[in-house]
Design a protein around this motif. Structure first.
Motif, PDB file in Angstrom:
ATOM      1  N   MET A 125       0.822  -1.217   0.000  1.00 51.61           N
ATOM      2  CA  MET A 125       0.000   0.000   0.000  1.00 51.61           C
ATOM      3  C   MET A 125       0.858   1.271   0.000  1.00 51.61           C
ATOM      4  SD  MET A 125      -2.918  -1.392   2.624  1.00 51.61           S
ATOM      5  CE  MET A 125      -3.996  -0.016   2.764  1.00 51.61           C
ATOM      6  N   VAL A 126       1.872   1.296   0.856  1.00 51.23           N
ATOM      7  CA  VAL A 126       2.660   2.537   0.902  1.00 51.23           C
ATOM      8  C   VAL A 126       3.534   2.681  -0.351  1.00 51.23           C
ATOM      9  CG1 VAL A 126       2.591   2.781   3.408  1.00 51.23           C
ATOM     10  CG2 VAL A 126       4.496   1.529   2.380  1.00 51.23           C
ATOM     11  N   ARG A 127       3.933   1.542  -0.915  1.00 51.47           N
ATOM     12  CA  ARG A 127       4.681   1.619  -2.181  1.00 51.47           C
ATOM     13  C   ARG A 127       3.776   2.183  -3.274  1.00 51.47           C
ATOM     14  NH1 ARG A 127       5.742  -3.730  -3.554  1.00 51.47           N
ATOM     15  NH2 ARG A 127       7.560  -3.885  -2.211  1.00 51.47           N
ATOM     16  N   ALA A 128       2.545   1.695  -3.316  1.00 48.21           N
ATOM     17  CA  ALA A 128       1.605   2.181  -4.331  1.00 48.21           C
ATOM     18  C   ALA A 128       1.343   3.678  -4.154  1.00 48.21           C
ATOM     19  CB  ALA A 128       0.305   1.394  -4.255  1.00 48.21           C
ATOM     20  N   LEU A 129       1.200   4.103  -2.918  1.00 48.71           N
ATOM     21  CA  LEU A 129       0.981   5.538  -2.681  1.00 48.71           C
ATOM     22  C   LEU A 129       2.142   6.345  -3.265  1.00 48.71           C
ATOM     23  CD1 LEU A 129      -0.370   5.698   0.997  1.00 48.71           C
ATOM     24  CD2 LEU A 129      -1.573   6.500  -1.045  1.00 48.71           C
ATOM     25  N   THR A 130       3.346   5.888  -2.958  1.00 48.22           N
ATOM     26  CA  THR A 130       4.528   6.596  -3.442  1.00 48.22           C
ATOM     27  C   THR A 130       4.539   6.623  -4.970  1.00 48.22           C
ATOM     28  OG1 THR A 130       5.640   5.680  -1.530  1.00 48.22           O
ATOM     29  CG2 THR A 130       7.033   6.724  -3.154  1.00 48.22           C
ATOM     30  N   GLU A 131       4.248   5.476  -5.560  1.00 51.89           N
ATOM     31  CA  GLU A 131       4.253   5.415  -7.029  1.00 51.89           C
ATOM     32  C   GLU A 131       3.175   6.316  -7.640  1.00 51.89           C
ATOM     33  OE1 GLU A 131       6.064   0.889  -7.182  1.00 51.89           O
ATOM     34  OE2 GLU A 131       3.945   1.206  -7.679  1.00 51.89           O
ATOM     35  N   MET A 132       2.090   6.504  -6.891  1.00 52.72           N
ATOM     36  CA  MET A 132       1.019   7.383  -7.395  1.00 52.72           C
ATOM     37  C   MET A 132       1.306   8.854  -7.086  1.00 52.72           C
ATOM     38  SD  MET A 132      -2.430   5.331  -6.314  1.00 52.72           S
ATOM     39  CE  MET A 132      -2.716   3.613  -6.722  1.00 52.72           C
ATOM     40  N   GLY A 133       2.439   9.125  -6.492  1.00 51.61           N
ATOM     41  CA  GLY A 133       2.814  10.520  -6.235  1.00 51.61           C
ATOM     42  C   GLY A 133       2.263  11.064  -4.926  1.00 51.61           C
ATOM     43  N   MET A 134       1.921  10.149  -4.010  1.00 56.29           N
ATOM     44  CA  MET A 134       1.405  10.614  -2.716  1.00 56.29           C
ATOM     45  C   MET A 134       2.317  10.134  -1.587  1.00 56.29           C
ATOM     46  SD  MET A 134      -2.698  10.109  -3.207  1.00 56.29           S
ATOM     47  CE  MET A 134      -2.580   8.422  -3.758  1.00 56.29           C
ATOM     48  N   MET A 135       2.825  11.083  -0.821  1.00 63.92           N
ATOM     49  CA  MET A 135       3.690  10.714   0.291  1.00 63.92           C
ATOM     50  C   MET A 135       2.841  10.091   1.405  1.00 63.92           C
ATOM     51  SD  MET A 135       5.716  13.014   2.975  1.00 63.92           S
ATOM     52  CE  MET A 135       4.195  13.150   3.869  1.00 63.92           C
TER      53      MET A 135
END
Ligand code: IFM
Length: 442
Positions: free
Chosen positions: A101-111
């Motif tokens: 989940m946190v990797r996906a957030l990062t990849e989507m441009g959300m810290m």
């Protein structure tokens, strides 16, 4: 029409906030699940059930909604009872899921900002006395270490404990959160141990990740004496505000926990916040009332002229946001609005509530006060604790039966704000015209 924009500083954080038990669904190993099974605990006997089905995989589509809405950060929490289902077992699958989940957030441009404790506790912890047991600080630290070791490549912004003041008040004074106690001594023990738990977590996180930024999210309620001319109303307001708003954050500042009728030293807590998270929703009028011994002789109401949310839970008092930020300045650390929002299924009040509160954040920014971000509560309707599904805080509407998401107008409004990094006159004219003259006077 006035052409103006309330601009925010470059790099300002714009996002939404969620909490594991409220969105994941299928959490059956924590105190809230147990509480939901007890008759009379949750309004209308409702249960979190599937919630927003994030554990079933719908986190990805909701994150995509947030990213499409221009958000550059998301605040989520991890569920202790999933990661450590029993004291001697770690669930690697759960840890992997959070990593995904946190990797996906990062990849989507959300810290990602990760909250390590948001109201729910493993059943095994409650069997040991929960946060009343002094050993909890050590248990929490062990759990936090494991989470940070797993997520640290993607997360460096940590909120140790969400609203410790709400957790202690609702669970140990009002008795409406588990474990349902009305016991000031237990409240004091819990607050004290939460300060210790935070301090242990703060040090553990920094040992693993020196560049981490670690803080808490305090639920700040603006409190005003009901009768300005009546000294007892001032006294009880001061006492209430000191206990509810100040105690936790001051303990992290100077290492002293101020409890009802006592002060306790927690030396290791001194200087343990890198930022202060402020969850601001509303303002109370406080009056002295001899019949309310259990509430420290105070009664809290809303202004009779105040505009109320659908179930009357929140009074729309935007100036309290400015006051909350002003209050947070005393701690001399960056300030983040970690929650703000309103329950409003029809999305009638939310657009103006949002516009008015953002204007107050902007006022504070304009004084060069160090406000670094704003998280709206919440991304999608979710399970509202003892109020069940009766309150809808989402930008997105959720049909709990079908899991369908329906866009509210506030989705586009907030997306415009995030993309513009500001609140413009055009936006207010479009989404909240009724407050245009107030926000942009001629
Ligand atoms: O839903 C809650 C959240 O869990 C903590 N802060 C207040 C929100 C709205 O009630």
């Amino acid at each position: 029409m006035a052409q103006a924009t309330f601009h925010f500083p470059r790099g300002f954080l714009w996002g939404t906030a969620t909490a594991a038990h409220q969105v994941e669904g299928g959490n059956t190993n924590n105190n809230w699940y147990a509480w939901e099974q007890e008759p009379g605990r949750i309004l209308n006997g409702e249960k979190s059930g599937l919630a927003c089905d994030w554990w079933g995989g719908r986190w990805r589509e909701d994150f995509q909604r947030a990213a499409d809405g221009g958000q550059n950060t998301h605040r989520l929490s991890v569920e202790w009872s999933r990661i450590q289902p029993t004291p001697d077992r770690w669930d690697e699958t759960a840890l992997d899921r959070y990593l995904e989940m946190v990797r996906a957030l990062t990849e989507m441009g959300m810290m990602p900002m990760v909250t390590l404790h948001h109201f729910s506790d493993p059943l095994w912890l409650m069997e040991k006395g929960g946060w009343e047991n002094p050993a909890v600080a050590g248990y929490f630290e062990t759990f936090v270490r494991r989470v940070v070791e797993t997520l640290k490549d993607y997360v460096s912004m940590w909120c140790t404990i969400n609203e410790p003041n709400v957790y202690a008040t609702m669970g140990y004074v009002m008795g409406v959160f588990p474990p349902g106690k009305k016991d000031v001594a237990a409240y004091s023990r819990v607050t004290y141990n939460m300060v210790r738990g935070h301090a242990a977590a703060y040090r553990a996180i920094h040992a693993l990740q020196p560049q981490a930024r670690v803080g808490t999210a305090i639920n700040y309620r603006s409190m005003v004496p009901a009768k300005g001319w009546f000294p007892p109303d001032h006294w009880v307001t001061r006492v209430q505000s000191a206990l509810y708003n100040d105690a936790f954050a001051r303990a992290l500042q100077d290492g002293w926990v101020r409890l009802p009728l006592a002060r306790k030293r927690v030396a290791e807590a001194k200087g343990t916040h890198d930022f202060i998270g402020v969850n601001y929703y509303t303002r109370d009028l406080v009056s002295f009332n001899l019949l309310k011994a259990g509430d420290l002789f105070s009664r809290r109401t809303y202004r009779s002229e105040a505009e109320l949310s659908t179930t009357g839970f929140i009074a729309n008092e935007p100036e309290g946001m400015f006051e909350a930020i002003k209050w947070a300045r005393q701690f001399n650390v960056p300030i983040i609005i970690t929650e703000n929002g309103v329950e409003d299924p029809e999305d009638r009040l939310r657009p103006r509530y949002l516009a008015q509160h953002l204007q107050q954040v902007w006022r504070a920014v304009n004084f060069n006060w160090p406000v670094k971000g704003y998280y709206h509560w919440s991304l999608v309707d979710n399970f509202e604790w003892e109020r069940g599904w009766s309150q809808r805080f989402g930008l997105w509407e959720l049909n709990v039966e079908t899991q369908a998401r329906v866009k509210r107008a506030s989705v586009d409004f907030f997306a415009d704000v995030c993309r513009e990094n500001g609140l413009s006159a055009d936006m207010v004219a479009r989404y909240a015209p009724e407050v245009f003259a107030q926000l942009f006077p001629n």
